[in-house]
Structure formats: C-alpha cells, structure tokens
Design a protein around this motif. Sequence first.
Motif, short mmCIF file in Angstrom:
data_model
loop_
_atom_site.label_atom_id
_atom_site.label_comp_id
_atom_site.label_asym_id
_atom_site.label_seq_id
_atom_site.Cartn_x
_atom_site.Cartn_y
_atom_site.Cartn_z
N ALA A 251 45.36 42.29 33.92
CA ALA A 251 44.64 42.58 34.92
C ALA A 251 46.96 42.48 36.52
O ALA A 251 47.36 41.85 36.41
CB ALA A 251 44.10 42.40 35.52
N LEU B 40 38.33 43.85 39.88
CA LEU B 40 38.45 44.23 40.80
C LEU B 40 38.82 45.86 40.83
O LEU B 40 39.05 46.07 41.69
CB LEU B 40 39.93 43.26 40.21
N GLU B 41 38.42 46.33 40.15
CA GLU B 41 38.96 47.54 39.40
C GLU B 41 37.20 48.24 40.47
O GLU B 41 37.67 49.15 41.43
CB GLU B 41 38.25 48.50 38.52
N ILE C 35 38.08 42.00 36.03
CA ILE C 35 38.22 43.08 35.71
C ILE C 35 37.66 44.44 37.01
O ILE C 35 37.99 45.14 37.41
CB ILE C 35 39.14 43.57 34.30
N ALA C 36 36.49 44.48 36.15
CA ALA C 36 35.26 45.33 36.51
C ALA C 36 35.16 44.96 38.39
O ALA C 36 34.98 46.36 38.42
CB ALA C 36 33.86 44.71 36.12
N GLY D 161 38.77 48.00 43.91
CA GLY D 161 40.05 48.87 44.18
C GLY D 161 41.08 47.52 44.57
O GLY D 161 42.27 48.08 45.39
N ARG E 47 43.55 46.22 38.71
CA ARG E 47 43.47 47.49 37.41
C ARG E 47 43.26 46.90 35.69
O ARG E 47 44.49 46.55 35.94
CB ARG E 47 43.76 48.78 37.19
N ARG E 48 43.08 47.23 35.04
CA ARG E 48 43.32 46.56 33.82
C ARG E 48 44.52 46.58 33.86
O ARG E 48 45.31 48.49 33.44
CB ARG E 48 42.22 46.62 33.11
N GLN E 49 45.37 46.03 33.42
CA GLN E 49 47.27 46.30 32.57
C GLN E 49 47.40 45.54 31.00
O GLN E 49 46.62 44.42 31.34
CB GLN E 49 47.47 45.56 33.61
#
Length: 860
Positions: free
Chosen positions: A233, A413-414, A410-411, A417, A420-422
């Motif tokens: 992420a 964080l997204e 990740i969920a 906001g 994001r997944r990276q």
Amino acid sequence: MEARYNPAAIEPKWQQYWQQLALDRTPELPAPGQRKFYALSMFPYPSGNLHMGHVRNYTITDVIARVKRMQGYAVLHPMGFDAFGLPAENAALDKGIPPAQWTYQNIAQMEDQLRRLGLAYDWERKVVTCHPDYYRWTQWIFLKLWEAGLAYQKEAAVNWDPVDQTVLANEQVDSEGRSWRSKALVEKRMLKQWFLKITHYAEELLQDLEQLRGWPERVRVMQENWIGRSTGAEVTFTTEQGDPLLVFTTRPDTLWGVTFMVLAPEHPLVEKLATPEQAAAVKDYQQAAARRSEIDRTAEDREKTGVWTGSYAINPVNGAKIPIWIADYVLMGYGTGAIMAVPAHDQRDFEFARTFGLPIQVVVQPPDTPPNTDIDLTAAWTGGGVMINSGPLNGIPVGKGEGESVAQAIAYLEAQGLGRRQVTYRLRDWLISRQRYWGCPIPMIHCPQCGLVPVPESDLPVLLPETVQITGRGGSPLAQLPEWLQVPCPRCGAPARRETDTMDTFIDSSWYFLRFTDAQNQTAIFDPEKVNTWMPVDQYVGGIEHAILHLLYSRFFTKFLRDQGLLTCDEPFLRLLTQGMVQGLTYVNPNRQDKDRWIPAARVRWDEQNQPRDPETGELLQVMYATMSKSKGNGVDPEDVLRHYGADTARMFILFKAPPEKDLEWDEADVEGQYRFLQRVWRLVFEEVHGENLPSGDPGAGKELRRAIHTAIRAVSEDIEEGYQFNTAIAELMKLSNALSDSPLKGSPLYREGLETLVVLLAPFAPHISEELWHALGKGDSVHRAPWPRWDPEALLVDTVTMVVQINGKLRDQFQAPANADAATVQQLAQQTEGAKRYLENRSIKKVIVVPNKLVNFVL
RNA sequence: GCGGAUGUGGCGGAACGGUAGACGCACUAGACUUAGGAUCUAGCGCCGCAAGGCGUAAGAGUUCAAAUCUCUUCAUCCGCACCA
C-alpha cells in the motif's frame, strides 16, 4: 577421389558449390502449406575474430536449421553484426583507423570465418546495425516511442562510468557497482538523460514469462527477480510542516508499529525538513552518501548509519508524532524513497532502532508467546501471529504474503482515505543516452523556441558523420562538428542544434531479429506479412550473459511494436537455449592471488617429470578447466582448429563432447577422436565405392542390418527433436558406423543403403564430408537437399528379445524369449534359467511381475 | 539470507520407474608394421582366484523394482541481495 580424408581440400570446394546452388537462400515467404522455422543465434559484436564461444553457439543453431530444412520446413537462419559500440572508438584511438573502417574490416573478416565454418546462412539478409539502412529504422522506432510518450528526457542521478566517460543503464552495472564493460567503479551523477519507459510494460513483461515454457527456468527467474514486483500500500504521512510524505509498504498491517520514518538522503523533502540545529549534520550526511559508491553502500557489512532531520511526521492511523531520519539504506530509486519504519517487524528498521536508541513497538503477537506480556525482541519478528496494539486490526491473524491482516489494513486505509493498494516494481526506466560517438544518433533537435523537436520521419536517417576526430576525452565528438550540429528547427525554422548523444547499443540489438524477416526493405521497417509469418523466433540460441539485458529489452520492443500495430506476436523468442561456456586447459598457481594465478599455457615451465611449474617461482601448478579468456591465456583459436582438423571435425567435437547447455571442456584428444570417426566413415564409403567389398551372402544378416539402419534413423531424429541431444545423436551415428563396419553384407544394395543413410544423417553435423561422400556414392544434387529419412517401424521389430530374470528385484539371469510372448510362456522360460532355479528351489513364489520384452521378477 | 541448478567409472558423458555406465577419450594386452601419436582385435566401475558381493554425494521413505519419485542432510556452481 581422394584416398584419404583431407578436409582442407574438400571444405572450400563444397562451400563454393553451395554458393553456386544458392543452397542457403531463404524464400521470401514459405511456400503454400509449408511450415516455417526461424532459427537464430545471438549475433556477434564484430571484434575481428571469432572465438570458441561463437563457434559453439552458431554450430548448435546451424544443426537445428539444417535438420529442419531437410524435414521440409522453410527455414530462416540469418546472421548479422551488432556493430556499434565502444571498441571501435578505442581502436580508432589506438590505431588511428576510423571506427567505421575498423568495424567493416572486422565484419568482412568474421564473415569469411563464418563461411569457412560451413554455417548455412542466408547472407542476403545480413543485418549490420551501424549501417544507415538499418539504423534509420532504429531512429524511426525511437520516434514512435517518443510519439507514444515512452521516450523522455529527465535529470536524474545516473550511473557514470569514469573510464568510458559515459552513463550506463542499471542493467549494465553489476552487483559490485562496476561497469559491465570497463569494470570501473560507477559514480552517481545528476545529469539530463534520455530514458525509455520500459516500466510501462513491467506487468506484462512479468506475466508473459509464464508463456515462455521453452526458456530455461533460471532465465525466467532472473527476469522475474529483476522486474521485482511487490504488492502493498501507499500511505500518506504528514510532516509537521504540513507536507504530505508518501511511503510504500508491503506491510500496511504494521502501521500501528511505526516509531520513526526514514528518507533517502537524496529525497527532495530533506532540505525543508532539516531544522536549523540539524541542518549541518544532515548536509554532511547527504554529501557523504553521494560520495559513497554503490559498492560501499552495500558492502559495509550492514552497519546502519543515519541522521535525524530534527522534524517529525504524524502517523495517519493513530496521530502519533514520529521523528524523521535520513539514512542511506533507504534508496531514492525504489518505491517513494521514503519508508515508515517498523523496527519490531522489519530487521533493517530493527537494527537502525537499536543503533540510535529509537523505540520499538510490537504489533504482531508471535504465536508461542503468552498474551499481554512485554515482548522482548532480540530481532525483528517477521513471522505470523495475531495483530495487537493496532486499533481496528486487533485480533486479526497475520498470514503469509498478502494475508488477512494486510488485506484488512488496505481496506481500512482505503475506507479512511489514508492510502491505497499499490504495486511497485524494482524495474527502472531504461537509460539509453550515451555520450559516445560510435552509436545510433538520437533523432531529436533542441530548439530554443520550441524545445525538444523530433526529426521528421522524412529526414531519416540522421546520418552519423564518419570522419571525426576521436579524442578519447569526455564529451561527444559530434558536438565539435558545427555543420552537423546546427540545423534549422523542423517546426519553426529557427537555428537549433541536434542532440549529440547516441543510443545505447542494446537498442540496436533489441529489434534486429525483426529486420531479418525483411532485411532489404528500403521503404518500411519490415513488411507486415513477412514479419508476422516468420516471427516469433522458434529457437533462439545464445549465452546466459544476456539473460536480463538483451532478452528483456527485446521483449519490451516486441510488445511496443505490437502495440503500434506493426506485429502480432507478444513474445519474440518462443524457445531459448543458453549454451554452456567453452573451457580451456588452465594452469593455476594456487599460492598466488587474483589475476596472477593464471599462468598462460605458453609461459608454463615443464620440469623433468613433465610437471607444470610457475615460470618465475618454480611452484607446482594446478591443472584445471576454466572458461576461455584472454587473461587466463587458455583460449583455443578457431582458426588453428580449422587449419588442423577442418570445420567438420570442430563441429562434431563441439556437439559430441557435451550437451549444448552444459560447459564444454576443450580436449585435444577428443578432437582427434572426432577426426578419426570422420575418417572411419570416409574409409567405409570409399572401400565400397572402389568395389573392394564383395557380398558374403549371409541372408540372416539382412534383417539385422536393416534394423540397425532404422534404429539409427529413429534415435538420431528423436535425440534432435527431444531437447537437442546432439551428443547422443552422434553416438547413434557411431553405432550405425560400427554396425556397417562389422556387417557381412558389404557390397550389397542394403549395405549401400546403410551408407547413404549414414551420410544423410551426418549431413547436418558435418556438412562438407557428407556432401563429398554423397557425391562419391553417385548421388546427384546436394545431400542437404535430401529429405530427412523416416524410419520404418516394421524394420525395428525383432523375433527374439533378451529378457532378464529378477529374484526380489535383483538381477539373477537372462534368457532369450520370442518377441511379445505372453506372460505364461515368458514365466516358464524364466523359471528354467539356472539363475532362477538356484534361487527358487524349495521356495514359494508370492508374486510374479512380467514386463513384456523386458523382465520377469519373482517375489519370494 | 532468498532463488535456481547440479552431484553417476580415471575423464566427458548415457540410461520411457525395469540388465547402471550407451557412445567416446584415456589406459592395458595382442596383431600388423622399419617406425608410429596410423590401423585392427580384445579387455576396461570397485572388491574377489572364483562363486559371489558392493556400487549413481549421504541418510531415510514409497515400490515387486529407484540414478530416476518423496523427505532430510551435505557439497559445488550460478543469479539476486539494506527493494521497504
């Protein structure tokens, strides 16, 4: 007809004959219904002389091409020269010969050597990368890359080779931080350079490795590692000063364990973050890091160094205020050049924290520790467990790779906001500009009004001036040629100047295999029908040293040209064979160090007992095989071998001595052995031709001889078909030769058929002697136009077979049985053998295993 | 550390799970030769006179049967390596 085999007499004769027949010309396209085969060796740099590695490489491909041709394929088997590059400039300096002249002289010389090796190339398709007919299309590809936004110029910390006075691509710097060519320690410099966006294809280059089943596993793995995909992420931290600070992490689940951050010394935010108190220390550290070469940075036994900037950042998940450091273990070139440090669960961060007394916060509970206790780590815990001290993630299990905890993080964080997944790759964009003269000019113009302007396609090629003064000092000599340098801007007409950098030579070799499909085309890079008919290369053969560089670049170009609509294939090379090295007899002084250890054969002193000794110290030398090289003085010159034994013997030896992918020990005695074999075949044929043989009229021998002939056809065909086992294929030829030699049927039509078969099967391996013998046997045309023989399954059948008797799996006896006899018959025969009787007496048989035509196993 | 590969006679190397060592080199003996580093014949894994036994890096397992399949260990070679 000569009585004795004399390669020096027959080889030039047949080479001329083949040229007259245009035997090796490839049709523009396969005939209707004809299958195609594209066999390719990695083309050489025209150094002037072939070495044994070349000979081995080209021989392997040549045999494949010849067999395919005899099997009825339309075979494309071309050759060319990778002719731009530094040695030509060095030669110009040393000898005062212009690079172009030196290069073309060498090409002529090597071409002659290749012809004398009897390699079946279609020379009409020769490709020379330094010729304007070729490089105008190299430039054309560059323009397409520019149009597609995949070629760009940027200021970057680049690899500078202080010896060759040029920049290098990442792929051209070895793990010790040295130049692949000059071996000089590479320095980092900030320079404006041209790049190709190979990273655009990172994912596809990785994914498509899966398709390349015909490649050696290790090459695929090397490319996979080089592309280096990691998933995780991107998380935005915020500095005290209010700037966003982006980090990449594969472990977003450990965000609650972050106790500090580390930036690469070159990170653009460092200046701003350094507080007045820390500014001096930060500056010092940055300068020290810049001076330190790649090799120091990695070889220093992992001793962690770093400096605090004086500033803090805010952890977005829990608002914690954490110090920001700089350290050279964080690399500007990877991820975002900044990391969140989780010392409890990352070994590098752990060491750093220990060195500088920074706090360690555990957020993964290892499985065998009691909960709710203080965990005292002696090293970072990178294994599994359960999340603790991590707010919403508490209690979630930590899995391998992207386990539960990472997915949840990740969920989270997204949803919040915060990140994001990276996906991140190690692969960097390809730095292609070189401050050298002897290369393909980059077709760009710098206009003071319009900026960077591409040379219009109609103005290609941008010719490389061939009369220049090579100084050997830094900077391109092209900049010293005003008439070349100064041009009106193609867009506005104002005075502008040409780009003086030339392209990395690896660009030239990234598409040459495409040009071979339509080498003479003057109006287009290649004809779509031709390229799409011949491509992909069915068999590519070359050295392992190109596992990453050339093969990765070629894959990239293929994908790019496909996306341009110029090609339909996704991958250029269907099957890849990486041939082993050729090793020479080497004398080593075990008491000496480094380069001095190798004593060239010419300098070895031989004592009374014929022991090799060091010419200076008199010490006893060790004898071993090592890869041929100039410095070891253990090379064998192909010219000497050609003169002494001829091309056919050299080819036979190389193919017989070891399987193609293994290293090959150059052993004079074995070369001699191959020469003797060819001589035996020679004698066999001429004894027959001269009518020295009379049929003895043993009718029973006919079946046996016929079987030997067809066994050989099958074995040779299958050995070649199944993984290019030329060594065993030649062993089968030897068996057939032995069978013919021992046959009582000399002088009979069947015997003659056997000789003809032997000669045809030998043809791809030893083309000259085969042609001579073929004609001696009264056959017309070329043996190389003879169809590859087929074996008759009927001929392979036998009446009786030798079977073995096993007692409890141990071999005890053997017996003759009718072929394909039923189990009961065979068992009865087996039981009557002496060996069986001895062991079976007074014992009860529990079980009998009968393998038809092979064995009977009694289990007691 | 991670990843890939390879371990078989004196040597290079062969062996769809079914006679280990094909083919060749080297070596030994003999023949033919003025001579031979040419050619031909025979032999050639190890121990043993033999019968026989033992053998594919080491150890275990699966199988009627393992160089070959599975696991563990060792050795060598190659690639990557502070990649977040």
